[in-house]
Design a protein around this motif. Structure first.
Motif, PDB file in Angstrom:
ATOM      1  N   ILE A   1     -36.864  -6.862   8.577  1.00 37.73           N
ATOM      2  CA  ILE A   1     -38.019  -6.740   7.706  1.00 37.73           C
ATOM      3  C   ILE A   1     -37.542  -6.522   6.275  1.00 37.73           C
ATOM      4  O   ILE A   1     -36.434  -6.044   6.028  1.00 37.73           O
ATOM      5  N   LYS A   2     -38.392  -6.886   5.330  1.00 38.29           N
ATOM      6  CA  LYS A   2     -38.101  -6.685   3.920  1.00 38.29           C
ATOM      7  C   LYS A   2     -39.429  -6.513   3.198  1.00 38.29           C
ATOM      8  O   LYS A   2     -40.380  -7.256   3.451  1.00 38.29           O
ATOM      9  N   SER A   3     -39.482  -5.529   2.285  1.00 38.01           N
ATOM     10  CA  SER A   3     -40.750  -5.253   1.635  1.00 38.01           C
ATOM     11  C   SER A   3     -40.551  -4.937   0.161  1.00 38.01           C
ATOM     12  O   SER A   3     -39.423  -4.828  -0.334  1.00 38.01           O
ATOM     13  N   SER A   4     -41.670  -4.743  -0.525  1.00 40.95           N
ATOM     14  CA  SER A   4     -41.619  -4.371  -1.939  1.00 40.95           C
ATOM     15  C   SER A   4     -41.484  -2.872  -2.125  1.00 40.95           C
ATOM     16  O   SER A   4     -41.425  -2.394  -3.267  1.00 40.95           O
ATOM     17  N   ASN A   5     -41.434  -2.111  -1.030  1.00 46.89           N
ATOM     18  CA  ASN A   5     -41.295  -0.658  -1.091  1.00 46.89           C
ATOM     19  C   ASN A   5     -39.918  -0.264  -0.567  1.00 46.89           C
ATOM     20  O   ASN A   5     -39.664  -0.354   0.644  1.00 46.89           O
ATOM     21  N   PRO A   6     -38.993   0.179  -1.414  1.00 50.66           N
ATOM     22  CA  PRO A   6     -37.641   0.533  -0.964  1.00 50.66           C
ATOM     23  C   PRO A   6     -37.623   1.611   0.108  1.00 50.66           C
ATOM     24  O   PRO A   6     -36.749   1.600   0.984  1.00 50.66           O
ATOM     25  N   THR A   7     -38.576   2.528   0.072  1.00 44.68           N
ATOM     26  CA  THR A   7     -38.606   3.585   1.091  1.00 44.68           C
ATOM     27  C   THR A   7     -38.887   3.007   2.464  1.00 44.68           C
ATOM     28  O   THR A   7     -38.275   3.408   3.465  1.00 44.68           O
ATOM     29  N   ILE A   8     -39.803   2.053   2.542  1.00 45.28           N
ATOM     30  CA  ILE A   8     -40.096   1.394   3.816  1.00 45.28           C
ATOM     31  C   ILE A   8     -38.841   0.709   4.357  1.00 45.28           C
ATOM     32  O   ILE A   8     -38.506   0.818   5.545  1.00 45.28           O
TER      33      ILE A   8
ATOM     34  N   GLY B   1     -51.165  -0.944  -1.518  1.00 41.21           N
ATOM     35  CA  GLY B   1     -49.953  -0.208  -1.851  1.00 41.21           C
ATOM     36  C   GLY B   1     -48.683  -0.990  -1.626  1.00 41.21           C
ATOM     37  O   GLY B   1     -47.593  -0.531  -1.986  1.00 41.21           O
ATOM     38  N   LEU B   2     -48.806  -2.170  -1.025  1.00 37.40           N
ATOM     39  CA  LEU B   2     -47.629  -3.007  -0.768  1.00 37.40           C
ATOM     40  C   LEU B   2     -47.909  -4.387  -1.341  1.00 37.40           C
ATOM     41  O   LEU B   2     -48.962  -4.985  -1.087  1.00 37.40           O
ATOM     42  N   ASP B   3     -46.964  -4.904  -2.105  1.00 38.01           N
ATOM     43  CA  ASP B   3     -47.157  -6.201  -2.761  1.00 38.01           C
ATOM     44  C   ASP B   3     -46.555  -7.359  -1.980  1.00 38.01           C
ATOM     45  O   ASP B   3     -46.986  -8.504  -2.121  1.00 38.01           O
ATOM     46  N   HIS B   4     -45.538  -7.055  -1.202  1.00 37.31           N
ATOM     47  CA  HIS B   4     -44.836  -8.123  -0.471  1.00 37.31           C
ATOM     48  C   HIS B   4     -44.290  -7.556   0.823  1.00 37.31           C
ATOM     49  O   HIS B   4     -43.857  -6.397   0.884  1.00 37.31           O
ATOM     50  N   PHE B   5     -44.309  -8.368   1.861  1.00 36.05           N
ATOM     51  CA  PHE B   5     -43.716  -7.956   3.132  1.00 36.05           C
ATOM     52  C   PHE B   5     -43.292  -9.193   3.915  1.00 36.05           C
ATOM     53  O   PHE B   5     -43.985 -10.212   3.916  1.00 36.05           O
ATOM     54  N   GLU B   6     -42.135  -9.066   4.557  1.00 34.44           N
ATOM     55  CA  GLU B   6     -41.643 -10.146   5.413  1.00 34.44           C
ATOM     56  C   GLU B   6     -41.085  -9.556   6.692  1.00 34.44           C
ATOM     57  O   GLU B   6     -40.348  -8.564   6.662  1.00 34.44           O
TER      58      GLU B   6
END
Length: 903
Positions: A466-473, A814-819
């Motif tokens: 997974i990869k997201s726009s939130n580094p904590t996630i 709260g999230l702009d991008h997610f893969e």
């Protein structure tokens, strides 16, 4: 350049095929596996499973037929066939062998021909599998040990010299061990496995491992060496689980057959027996639980080579086999998967150093050092340090019960020989640590490069990302993976330091996290065999598996030991393989029947409950009954799958009885609240399907309100974390679930991360006085939720193994991008979305030979576009298929990659 050349070659090949009149297909069958392993060596399955997948990037790609070839001749698959090839119509890519009876010690070659959507054939490369003993009667060797008893500390070394009088074509070593081993041939260590064989209930099932030793043998004289370790078989360290009193306990022993095939076709088997010799070696103590001690002064160089003088060595002791069930070890091995350099070194003096790897791992450290002969070095491994910088093991030593000071916890002892630079790394132990404190009784000089960490675990291939726009996630996901792998050693454990126990509760919580991220079926099949070994005649399972006897009396209610049902069911959903479900069916039935006998009302108080809660704990009866319902439901579904109609009706009725009893006691129909409205109560009822369908929306709304009342922070324990994110995101509250998941203040996963965690912890409170392992997987469901709840990738129960994929990405606030990407049995499944100026861009990939059901929230006034065109049709690769119960638009997709826009 390579890409260009490859493209040119493929283009020329295509042109050749067309001009020559051949039909060319871009579809290729790849990833051939036998028993879910690539070219396995030494399997015992009489009817092994063969699988493959199709690579075809065309839209609508599918397999329309297949034909298997299995032969003992790799050069001509149509010669010496053992399974008559038949063209089978359909898309099946997991098939059970149904040819002639397989023979032991035989390599079989196989390939598959597939026909694509246009009816054009493609052939795979040739794969292989090799059988092992197949039957216990085929063993020729004798079980041997030395004359020492279980109290002897040094590890035994064994050797034998033999002569190969002909030219060798191939050779296999088959070795079964009670304990652990390292195998050597002519001084060379065989293989790169660690801690073989895997831990089992030794008196009920013993594993053997097969090695290809062709390259290590030579013409003429050869030497075999075996070094034995205690492992779980001879547990000399003492802790609260009484493994030192295990009924199987004994001095480590082994049985070995080295089977040589000569160029003339004849065979010879060199076996363990009376003609072997033994001596104690430099491994003066080894404990799988605590550490290893090594005295380099006692090393005998060349002990495992032909010319070594063994005149002072002793004869061996013949002994009985540890069990009457010796079977092949057919799973991904434990290995030192990653080398980790020390990040920092803190020198306190020339006898005290503390190394920091910068991350928490399971595994071992390796030290390189020079010093005087007899210098004693201690390497204490810890997850944390005191304020003064010294190693602190107070958080992980609580259950250790040493009888003296000779076996310090997680502390290796290395005594130098004085012969230049020396290297030490334990063979028969692993630990959980980030810091290593090195102390010496004489001055030594160490640098940051002197110590290296090795991350050890079952080397299951990664299949998710997974990869997201939130580094904590992203850091939570990585920490979850690290914690999962740190607790996978041929069986899932709770922690790699304090216990190393196969806690069932932790494993059932983490099963989806494991399967989304890693190809772990072989480990779970082995562990469920451990379950079957441990189950009592009345159906009871222990809370830790395997066990030396502890755990039948505590912690083993349905909230924990539902592993017997939940894990086979999830393996079926993820792989489309019902073998494990079938193997465990009678055991699930026995287990459910036992609960039914004990609790005829349908409500059960058997269990531990919502372990380590933040502040509020739900009644044990509430959570245990929910798991009992899950078990009965799975059993009813399994009965239907396996054609057991009477059982299907019986357990469907039992599940309904449990549900009615549960709702009758805990559900308030006026308020739509379960129990007292705690997060765990509301979410567990929703997640496990106990809420009446027509009231799920109202209950979910009340759950969301409760979370808001708790300031969007968790108030759950172990069982609640399995349910809460899913209960919210599956019922219209994905935004609330994400807000919980992304928190960075106490209590939350992010709270651990911002405080430096690189693995998951055992307690929400990072300063807790107890229950504070810093490498626990029990709160690890969030790893699976990233794939399910935000990425929206889920298996379809009606078409398991991702034959049809449920895709329901949630574009949370709260999230702009997610893969999210998961490599299932058919290939890579990908969802990727991003939000730009009020427009949602969503890309999905559905692998060849599968389909997908896409669910999207297309709000009033907006439309879904695919490649710039409005999606409105009921035909073609993307077709409109109505709306689901929540009002989301449903689309049915063929295989392919699609770019969608909602605007």
């Amino acid at each position: 350049m390579r890409v260009l050349l490859s493209f040119c070659c493929m283009s020329l090949f295509f042109l050749f095929c067309v001009t020559a009149g051949y039909a060319y297909s871009p579809a290729q069958p790849v990833a051939l596996k036998c028993e879910h392993l690539v070219n396995p060596l030494g399997i015992d399955a009489a009817r092994p499973r063969l699988s493959w997948r199709m690579v075809d990037e065309r839209t609508g790609a599918r397999q329309t037929a297949y034909q298997l070839y299995v032969s003992t001749d790799s050069s001509d698959m149509k010669k010496d066939m053992v399974w008559q090839p038949v063209k089978v119509t359909g898309g099946a890519s997991l098939v059970t062998y149904a040819g002639k009876p397989l023979q032991p010690f035989t390599r079989y070659y196989w390939r598959v021909d597939t026909w694509d959507k246009d009816g054009i054939k493609s052939s795979s490369t040739v794969a292989s599998f090799e059988t092992g003993m197949m039957n216990q009667r085929n063993w020729k060797g004798t079980w041997i040990s030395d004359l020492n008893d279980v109290t002897a500390k040094p590890a035994g070394q064994f050797r034998k010299v033999f002569e190969a009088k002909k030219k060798i074509r191939s050779a296999r070593a088959y070795i079964a061990v009670a304990g652990l081993y390292e195998l050597y041939v002519n001084g060379q260590k065989i293989g790169n496995h660690r801690l073989d064989p895997m831990y089992t209930r030794f008196d009920r099932r013993t594993l053997y491992v097969t090695h290809d030793v062709t390259a290590q043998l030579q013409d003429g004289k050869n030497a075999i060496g075996v070094l034995l370790g205690n492992g779980w078989y001879n547990h000399q360290s003492t802790a609260v689980w009484y493994f030192h009193k295990a009924p199987w306990r004994g001095r480590p022993a082994f049985c070995l057959d080295l089977r040589i095939t000569y160029e003339d076709g004849s065979t010879e088997t060199i076996t363990s027996g009376r003609d072997w010799k033994t001596a104690l070696g430099p491994v003066v103590f080894n404990s799988i639980y605590t550490a290893e001690h090594y005295d380099a002064r006692l090393a005998q160089p060349g002990w495992n080579t032909v010319n070594f003088d063994d005149s002072k060595w002793k004869g061996i002791f013949l002994r009985a086999a540890p069990s009457n069930n010796i079977v092949a070890q057919a799973l991904h091995p434990i290995q030192a998967v990653e080398e980790i350099a020390s990040k920092t070194i803190n020198k306190f003096s020339d006898t005290v150093y503390v190394f920091d790897l910068g991350r928490n791992i399971s595994g071992v450290s390796q030290l390189k050092v020079r010093g005087e002969a007899g210098t004693t070095i201690r390497l204490k491994h810890a997850e944390q340090i005191y304020s003064n910088g010294r190693a602190d093991i107070s958080n992980i030593v609580v259950h250790y019960r040493p009888t003296d000071d000779k076996d310090p916890f997680q502390t290796d002892i290395f005594i130098l020989s004085g012969n230049g630079e020396e290297t030490f790394m334990p063979r028969f132990n692993y630990k959980g640590f980030q810091f290593v404190e090195v102390t010496s009784d004489k001055p030594i000089t160490l640098t940051k490069e002197s110590l290296t960490g090795y991350f050890m675990h079952s080397n299951v291939p990664p299949v998710g990302k997974i990869k997201s726009s939130n580094p904590t996630i992203d850091k939570i996901w990585l920490a979850t993976n690290n914690a999962y792998l740190s607790n996978l050693f041929g069986y899932p454990t709770d922690c790699p330091q304090r216990e190393k126990n196969g806690w069932t509760g932790d494993a059932q919580i983490a099963i989806e996290t494991g399967l989304y991220g890693f190809d772990g079926i072989t480990v779970y099949e082995k562990w469920l065999a451990d379950h079957r070994d441990e189950q009592q005649p009345n159906g009871v399972l222990p809370s830790i598996i395997p066990t030396g006897g502890w755990g039948y009396e505590w912690g083993n209610g349905p909230d924990w030991t539902s592993t017997i049902a939940i894990i086979p069911w999830n393996v079926y959903l993820f792989y489309g393989d019902k073998q494990l479900l079938a193997d465990c069916y009678d055991n699930i039935k026995l287990y459910v029947d036992h609960i039914d006998e004990l609790y005829p009302s349908g409500l059960t108080t058997w269990g531990l409950g919502d372990w380590v809660p933040v502040k509020s704990k739900s009644p044990v009866e509430f959570t245990s009954t929910a798991y009992y319902f899950a078990d009965a439901t799975i059993l009813a579904k399994a009965a239907k799958l396996l054609g057991k109609d009477a059982d299907h009706k019986r357990y469907t009725a039992l599940a309904a009885k449990i549900k009615d009893a549960f709702n009758g006691k805990y559900f308030n129909k006026q308020t739509n609240i379960y129990g007292t409205g705690l997060q765990t109560e509301m979410s567990v009822a929703l997640y496990w399907g106990l809420v009446p369908a027509e009231l799920k929306k109202q209950v979910a709304t009340n759950l969301a309100k409760r979370v808001e009342q708790d300031n969007f922070h968790l108030d759950v324990g172990l069982l609640g974390t399995k349910a809460i994110l899913n209960a919210l995101s599956e019922n219209g509250y994905g935004d609330v679930a994400y807000k919980l998941a992304a928190q960075e203040t106490f209590p939350s996963w992010g709270w651990w991360i911002v405080n430096g965690a690189t693995t998951l912890y055992e307690n929400w409170d990072i300063n807790a006085g107890a229950d504070l392992s810093r490498n626990h997987i029990m709160f690890g469901e969030i790893g699976a939720w990233f794939y399910k709840g935000i990425g929206g990738i889920r298996p379809d129960e009606a078409a398991p193994g991702f034959r049809n994929v449920i895709l329901e990405p949630q574009f949370v606030e709260g999230l702009d991008h997610f893969e999210a990407a998961h490599e299932g049995p058919y290939g890579n499944i990908i969802t990727s979305w991003k939000k730009e100026a009020g427009i949602v861009h969503c890309s999905v990939t559905v692998p060849a030979n599968s389909t997908a059901t896409l669910l999207l929230p297309v709000a009033e006034g907006l439309q879904l576009y695919e490649n710039g065109k409005v999606v409105a049709g009921v035909a073609g690769p993307v077709r409109v298929a109505g709306k689901d119960a929540s009002g989301k638009q449903r689309y049915q997709l063929q295989a392919g990659t699609y770019q969608f826009v909602i605007r």
